[in-house]
Design an enzyme around this catalytic site. Structure first.
Site, short mmCIF file in Angstrom:
data_model
loop_
_atom_site.label_atom_id
_atom_site.label_comp_id
_atom_site.label_asym_id
_atom_site.label_seq_id
_atom_site.Cartn_x
_atom_site.Cartn_y
_atom_site.Cartn_z
N THR A 105 0.83 -1.21 0.00
CA THR A 105 0.00 0.00 0.00
C THR A 105 0.86 1.26 0.00
O THR A 105 0.64 2.18 -0.78
CB THR A 105 -0.87 0.01 1.27
OG1 THR A 105 -1.45 -1.28 1.39
CG2 THR A 105 -1.94 1.04 1.24
N VAL A 106 1.86 1.31 0.89
CA VAL A 106 2.64 2.54 1.03
C VAL A 106 3.56 2.73 -0.17
O VAL A 106 3.64 3.83 -0.75
CB VAL A 106 3.45 2.52 2.34
CG1 VAL A 106 4.26 3.80 2.48
CG2 VAL A 106 2.53 2.33 3.54
N GLU A 121 10.31 9.41 9.08
CA GLU A 121 9.05 10.06 9.49
C GLU A 121 7.86 9.11 9.43
O GLU A 121 6.98 9.14 10.29
CB GLU A 121 8.80 11.27 8.59
CG GLU A 121 7.63 12.12 8.99
CD GLU A 121 7.84 12.82 10.32
OE1 GLU A 121 7.26 12.35 11.31
OE2 GLU A 121 8.59 13.82 10.39
N GLY A 167 2.20 7.57 11.29
CA GLY A 167 1.77 7.74 9.89
C GLY A 167 2.03 9.12 9.32
O GLY A 167 3.17 9.55 9.17
N ILE A 179 1.50 12.09 10.52
CA ILE A 179 1.80 13.22 11.43
C ILE A 179 3.30 13.52 11.38
O ILE A 179 4.11 12.62 11.62
CB ILE A 179 1.41 12.88 12.89
CG1 ILE A 179 -0.09 12.57 12.99
CG2 ILE A 179 1.80 14.02 13.82
CD1 ILE A 179 -0.54 12.18 14.40
N GLY A 204 -9.85 -5.58 8.12
CA GLY A 204 -8.45 -5.60 7.68
C GLY A 204 -7.57 -4.60 8.41
O GLY A 204 -6.52 -4.19 7.92
N ASP A 241 3.77 -2.50 18.38
CA ASP A 241 3.92 -1.51 17.31
C ASP A 241 4.02 -0.09 17.90
O ASP A 241 4.92 0.68 17.55
CB ASP A 241 2.70 -1.64 16.38
CG ASP A 241 2.56 -0.48 15.43
OD1 ASP A 241 3.27 -0.45 14.42
OD2 ASP A 241 1.72 0.42 15.70
N LYS A 299 7.31 2.74 18.24
CA LYS A 299 7.23 4.18 17.90
C LYS A 299 7.67 5.03 19.09
O LYS A 299 8.41 6.01 18.93
CB LYS A 299 5.80 4.52 17.48
CG LYS A 299 5.37 3.80 16.19
CD LYS A 299 3.87 3.88 15.94
CE LYS A 299 3.46 3.07 14.72
NZ LYS A 299 2.01 2.91 14.57
N1 HSE Z 1 -0.98 -1.02 12.72
C1 HSE Z 1 -0.66 0.34 12.95
C2 HSE Z 1 -1.90 1.04 13.48
C3 HSE Z 1 -0.16 1.08 11.74
O1 HSE Z 1 -2.95 0.43 13.61
O2 HSE Z 1 -1.80 2.21 13.81
C4 HSE Z 1 1.26 0.71 11.43
O3 HSE Z 1 2.13 1.07 12.45
#
Ligand code: HSE
Length: 428
Positions: free
Chosen positions: A14-15, A131, A136, A138, A189, A203, A207
């Protein structure tokens, strides 16, 4: 006009596809803003034949991302494959060894290997920009690296996993259980291939570790992040917290204290009227506090094609313009290895438990709390049909050890049914 900046893009999910689309659609805008053309020399992904909704025929194809990273016609290696090790790491190292700059969205890679990769990059005069790895779309890394560079950062907080925020806000608005909303998120999804990356807080923890390094001049220390996911939260807690004027968020908090570097990613209560409390759905929010600026609140989409590709392009444009701040805000060799704080800063806590409704029961709980040094701020007992009453307590600020001692002692009382739930209330 300066020579074009030539990209090699590894990973066309996607990205990656989003980045290709921007470069194709906005060629004039990008070159007007950076003073040079941004071009794609070569791409690499797992399957060559898959339709990604964007023409790739004009770009050289490499099956092997390491070969892509080493190509002579690639100035910047754009790593959008993901994964903390394996091909993403090998190709990033190959790019850096060849002295090429790297743009990546890979939080796991940097959370685990950020310091080693930054040292490697600096030895070669190369940069890693990331970044897109945090929150995402921001521009939080740019904010810390540049806009707030004159501040001592005192605290960084954030809701940085949209999936968890979706689950928690949906539980609240629809009155559904965690399991029901988890399944909904799965159908939509929203979950990572390994859902524990989302709901286990990993995750978001990755960050937070990256932001802490930028904020406090410390080496990235993901193992130092105290992690607690949202899997044990119940609809009862969401409702009870709301009744006391709070929302439950998977909240990351990093601050440097006299006890060391505190990095926590855990479910916390925040006031429902605060910006964090009002954050709905999959949106992210990062709160940055500095001694001069006081508080800056950044809110925006934390995932998805457009927002994440937007962040990647921000980094690419910096490289095209020759903007080259140190990877983690100062040379990696000067980042300190901070000791993780042995205990969290004192805070008020929310306590929910079931109490046998008989004379003296509440007094026993109050005594146990008092003996542990925990003072009650507010309390509520609800009507009930069975023998035990649901009780909520909000404490005054106390140390976590005091709170734990109190909840342990409560479990030993014959009037408390089951284990009490304790959640931190974050001071905003
Ligand atoms: N799975 C993450 C989220 C996005 O739901 O924010 C990727 O880091």
């Amino acid at each position: 006009m300066t020579a074009p900046l030539r990209l090699g893009i590894a990973g066309l999910g996607t990205v990656g596809a989003g980045v290709v689309k921007i470069i194709r659609k906005k060629a004039d805008l990008l070159s007007a803003r950076s003073g040079r053309a941004i071009e794609i020399s070569a791409v690499s992904a797992r399957s060559k034949d898959k339709d990604r909704g964007v023409p790739l025929a004009g770009y050289a194809w490499e099956d092997d991302p390491v070969a892509l990273a080493k190509r002579a016609d690639v100035d910047v290696f754009v790593e959008l494959m993901g994964g903390s090790d394996g091909p993403a790491k090998a190709a990033t190292e190959a790019a850096l060894a060849a002295g090429k700059d790297v743009v990546t969205a890979n939080k796991a890679l940097l959370a685990h290997h950020g310091q080693a990769l930054a040292l490697m990059a600096e030895e070669k005069g190369a940069l890693i920009r990331f970044e897109a790895a945090v929150a995402g779309g921001i521009p939080v890394i740019k904010s810390l690296l540049e806009g707030l560079a004159g501040n001592d950062i005192t605290r960084v907080m954030g809701v940085m996993n949209g999936t968890c925020n979706y689950i928690l806000t949906r539980m609240q608005s629809a009155g559904l259980s965690y399991a029901e909303v988890f399944e909904e998120a799965n159908q939509l999804g929203y979950l990572e291939a390994d859902p524990n990356l989302d709901v286990g807080g990993i995750d978001a923890g990755h960050k937070l570790a990256l932001l802490a390094s930028l904020a406090f001049g410390t080496q990235v220390n993901f193992p130092g992040v105290e992690l607690q996911g949202i899997g044990e939260l119940t609809i009862e807690d969401i409702k009870a917290a709301a009744d006391m004027g709070y929302r439950i968020k998977l909240l990351g908090v990093a601050q440097m204290t006299a006890r060391g570097l505190e990095q926590r990613m855990s479910p916390c209560l925040v006031p429902d009227t605060s910006p964090l409390g009002q954050l709905e759905g999959g949106t992210n929010m990062v709160v940055l506090e500095g001694d001069q600026v006081q508080q800056v609140v950044l809110r925006g989409p934390g995932a998805g094609e457009g927002p994440t590709a937007s962040a990647v392009m921000g980094d690419v444009m910096d490289l095209a313009r020759g903007i080259r701040p140190a990877i983690f805000g100062q040379p990696a060799s000067t980042l300190v290895a901070a000791t993780p704080a042995s205990s969290a800063a004192p805070a008020p806590y929310y306590l929910r438990f079931s109490l046998l409704d008989k004379p003296g029961a509440l007094a026993k709980v109050a005594t146990v709390l008092g003996e542990a040094g925990v003072s009650i701020d507010r309390m509520r007992q609800y009507g009930h049909a069975d023998a035990s009453a649901p009780v909520l307590i909000v404490t005054h600020k106390c140390a976590r050890q005091e709170l734990l001692a109190a909840t342990r002692a409560m479990q030993g009382l014959d009037v408390v049914v089951g284990a009490p739930v304790a959640l931190r209330i974050e001071d905003l």
